[in-house]
Design a protein around this motif. Structure first.
Motif, PDB file in Angstrom:
ATOM      1  N   ALA A  61       0.863  -1.189   0.000  1.00  0.00           N
ATOM      2  CA  ALA A  61       0.000   0.000   0.000  1.00  0.00           C
ATOM      3  C   ALA A  61       0.895   1.234   0.000  1.00  0.00           C
ATOM      4  O   ALA A  61       1.591   1.501   0.978  1.00  0.00           O
ATOM      5  N   GLU A  78      -4.018   0.824  -6.597  1.00  0.00           N
ATOM      6  CA  GLU A  78      -4.801   0.760  -5.353  1.00  0.00           C
ATOM      7  C   GLU A  78      -5.220  -0.696  -5.131  1.00  0.00           C
ATOM      8  O   GLU A  78      -5.577  -1.405  -6.070  1.00  0.00           O
ATOM      9  N   THR A  79      -5.207  -1.135  -3.874  1.00  0.00           N
ATOM     10  CA  THR A  79      -5.185  -2.587  -3.669  1.00  0.00           C
ATOM     11  C   THR A  79      -6.559  -3.280  -3.700  1.00  0.00           C
ATOM     12  O   THR A  79      -6.633  -4.449  -4.023  1.00  0.00           O
ATOM     13  N   THR A  98      -3.990  -4.579   0.842  1.00  0.00           N
ATOM     14  CA  THR A  98      -3.233  -3.957   1.930  1.00  0.00           C
ATOM     15  C   THR A  98      -3.832  -2.577   2.179  1.00  0.00           C
ATOM     16  O   THR A  98      -3.936  -1.767   1.253  1.00  0.00           O
TER      17      THR A  98
END
Ligand SMILES: Cc1cc2nc3c(=O)[nH]c(=O)nc-3n(C[C@H](O)[C@H](O)[C@H](O)COP(=O)(O)O)c2cc1C
Length: 364
Positions: A61, A78-79, A98
């Motif tokens: 992240a 973006e996770t 994350t």
């Protein structure tokens, strides 16, 4: 019926891929073949790891990078959305997200996590990070608080209650004051998806002991690993829980030892992005407690090579020996990074995984 989560599967030592959502992966190098983390790259690497039977994909992240000539890790996906995309392109592998506790509201996290769990048929995982980088927090108009783990307790409690409660509920804490909370759907995994906390220091260990299934953490030398594992097991036992520990390594696996060492020297010394390494080490040393002191004083190459994580450098046989030693310290598995995941994962999977099967550590 829901298949068991990959982290609950039969292999004695689980393997995953770390940080492929970010430019460079974990490396800070100007080598032209360095990882660009474009979507096709991610898709290809995810499919290779999935088909080979690796257990998990774990993203980093990151909201801003560390400069240098490569703007190291400035580009990162973006996770939640990354995991959702990869869920449709893979079949068996776990997809972690994350998430920075102070930067993402727990109800946003609850819904996004549940969505990925549904898309993936129960393969979602949550990697909780409290964060450390003040520049990153400043982008959100925030400072890194003193009590982020207290906030994290409320954060995960809200997510768990949101999944469990059939009725709207109120939550009044120090960090969240919420009214009439509902969140449907709940995750497919009950009571919530598998969780890790990425941390090194005592507060993070205590948090993992109380709230997570696993701690995700570093060590400087393999022989020191057992002390970390025993420490976290003790903290978990005090609250009547059992918490596994995963670690993270950067990998250079080649036919010969010489070839592997030469390449490690090339990308992480000769072609290191020195400006980014300086910035990253300086910031980490000042603000994060994610490594022990030795990591900063002795191992600059490890920071360029893989963000200060442990290097697995050598032939497939040497790497299997190292992984067995890591397992013998008590670790449940390792997340791995490579300079270029799509170039290097096939050799790793073709040569290392069969040796692990022969050694009885993996069934696939
Ligand atoms: C293995 C590992 C992975 C981490 N991954 C991230 C990450 O993806 N993003 C981030 O901001 N911090 C990450 N961190 C840092 C933690 O969020 C935390 O800020 C740091 O470890 C310092 O706190 P601690 O003493 O609780 O470990 C990671 C830490 C470790 C040990």
């Amino acid at each position: 019926m829901l298949k068991p989560h990959p982290l609950k599967g039969p292999n004695k030592f689980k393997l995953g891929v770390f940080s492929m959502n970010a430019d460079g992966g974990l490396a800070m190098t100007t080598a032209p073949e360095r990882w660009r983390a474009r979507w096709d790259d991610n898709l290809n690497a995810a499919r290779i790891a999935d088909r080979a039977g690796m257990e998990f994909l774990l993203p980093i992240a990151r909201w801003r990078g560390f400069g240098g000539v490569t703007h190291a890790r400035e580009w990162s996906f973006e996770t939640f959305t990354w995991a959702a995309g990869l869920a449709t392109a893979t079949e068996n592998i776990a997809l972690f997200m994350t998430v920075h506790v102070p930067l993402v509201h727990p109800l946003q996290a609850a819904k996004a996590l549940a969505t990925v769990d549904h898309i993936s048929g129960g393969r979602a995982g949550l990697n909780i990070v409290c964060g450390w980088n003040p520049d990153e927090f400043a982008m959100f108009g925030q400072t890194v608080g003193e009590r982020t783990y207290d906030q994290a307790e409320e954060w995960i409690t809200i997510i768990e209650r949101a999944y469990k409660s059939r009725e709207p509920f109120d939550f009044a804490g120090d960090f969240y004051d919420l009214k009439g909370v509902v969140s449907r759907p709940a995750s497919l995994q009950a009571p919530r998806p598998v969780t890790m906390n990425a941390a090194f220091g005592a507060p993070g260990r205590n948090y993992a002991a109380r709230h997570c299934d696993y701690l995700f953490s570093t060590f400087s030398e393999i022989s020191e690993g057992r002390a970390h594992v025993v420490d976290i097991a003790g903290r978990a036992a005090e609250v009547g829980r059992d918490v596994g520990v995963y670690t993270v390594c950067h990998v250079v696996c080649r036919e010969t030892q010489q070839e592997a060492e030469d390449y490690y020297r090339r990308y992480a010394l000769e072609l290191a992005d020195q400006g980014a390494v300086d910035e990253h080490m300086k910031k980490k040393k000042e603000f994060a407690h994610s490594h022990d002191e030795k990591a900063f004083t002795e191992y600059r190459q490890r920071f360029a090579g893989g963000a200060g994580t442990y290097p697995l450098v050598g032939t497939p046989e040497k790497i299997v020996d190292d992984l067995i030693r890591i397992m013998e310290q008590g670790y449940a598995g390792a997340a791995l990074s490579f300079v270029n995941y799509t170039y290097e994962l096939p050799f790793f999977c073709d040569r290392v995984l069969p040796l692990m099967r022969q050694a009885g550590l993996r069934m696939n």
